[in-house]
Design an enzyme around this catalytic site. Structure first.
Site, mmCIF file in Angstrom:
data_model
loop_
_atom_site.group_PDB
_atom_site.id
_atom_site.type_symbol
_atom_site.label_atom_id
_atom_site.label_comp_id
_atom_site.label_asym_id
_atom_site.label_seq_id
_atom_site.Cartn_x
_atom_site.Cartn_y
_atom_site.Cartn_z
ATOM 1 N N ASP A 67 77.764 5.768 30.268
ATOM 2 C CA ASP A 67 76.337 5.934 30.555
ATOM 3 C C ASP A 67 75.814 4.534 30.860
ATOM 4 O O ASP A 67 75.418 3.797 29.958
ATOM 5 C CB ASP A 67 75.637 6.551 29.343
ATOM 6 C CG ASP A 67 74.152 6.756 29.567
ATOM 7 O OD1 ASP A 67 73.720 6.808 30.738
ATOM 8 O OD2 ASP A 67 73.412 6.866 28.567
ATOM 9 N N GLU B 93 77.885 8.632 34.612
ATOM 10 C CA GLU B 93 76.643 9.327 34.941
ATOM 11 C C GLU B 93 76.012 8.656 36.159
ATOM 12 O O GLU B 93 75.899 7.432 36.211
ATOM 13 C CB GLU B 93 75.675 9.304 33.761
ATOM 14 C CG GLU B 93 74.468 10.178 34.011
ATOM 15 C CD GLU B 93 73.607 10.342 32.779
ATOM 16 O OE1 GLU B 93 73.529 11.464 32.279
ATOM 17 O OE2 GLU B 93 73.026 9.336 32.329
ATOM 18 N N ASP C 159 72.933 6.653 23.603
ATOM 19 C CA ASP C 159 73.707 6.277 24.793
ATOM 20 C C ASP C 159 75.186 6.623 24.631
ATOM 21 O O ASP C 159 75.848 7.007 25.595
ATOM 22 C CB ASP C 159 73.546 4.778 25.084
ATOM 23 C CG ASP C 159 72.093 4.396 25.248
ATOM 24 O OD1 ASP C 159 71.589 4.464 26.372
ATOM 25 O OD2 ASP C 159 71.459 4.053 24.236
#
Length: 163
Positions: free
Chosen positions: A9, A76, A148
């Site tokens: 992420d 992502e 996260d």
């Protein structure tokens, strides 16, 4: 054969990572065993010049990759409404892509909606629903922290579901 998937992420202040191991069953009807290998975050301080922050991300991500030895990386995709946020995260993503290229690692990318859909069956699920799905899928008593890292695990699980 066991597969190691590293979910990322990306962010400049905090880059979340989450690695899972997946062992497929002998037949399609058998269940698949998925376990957490590791998860955490790489942090950089806003007090440091941006170039140095990117160097820190790069060096620390190399260490994570060397330690976890993933077979594939799931990232992502960018999705922001504000241009300033997009630029900063894009810089961090560039560092991520460079590190992956240096390790000759294949990667896949997923939008936030794809991750939500894969984990909850609903592309507009909220963050807490996704995190609860991560905990449930990985048989955890609590949602992984910080957020996260949980998000990175969600991205890794999405990659596994797509394989």
């Amino acid at each position: 054969m066991e597969k190691r998937i590293l979910g990322l992420d990306p962010g400049l202040a905090i880059l979340g990572f989450g690695a899972i191991t997946c062992t497929p069953g002998l037949t399609q009807l058998q269940s698949t065993k998925v376990n957490i290998l590791d998860f955490g975050v790489i942090k950089t301080s806003a007090d440091i010049e941006i170039g140095q922050r990117l160097c820190t991300l790069f060096d620390d991500l190399h260490t994570v990759i060397d330690n976890l030895q993933p077979d594939v990386v799931a990232i992502e995709k960018l999705f922001f409404y504000r241009m300033s946020s997009t630029i900063v995260v894009a810089q961090a993503r560039g560092v991520v892509m460079l590190a992956l290229a240096q390790h000759h690692l294949p990667y896949v990318e997923f939008t936030p909606a794809q991750v939500k859909l894969a984990l909850t069956g609903y592309g507009n699920a909220d963050k807490s629903e996704v995190q609860e799905a991560v905990a449930r899928e990985l048989d955890l008593a609590e949602i992984p922290q910080p957020d996260d890292a949980a998000d990175a695990l969600a991205v890794a699980l999405t990659a596994w579901y797509q394989m």
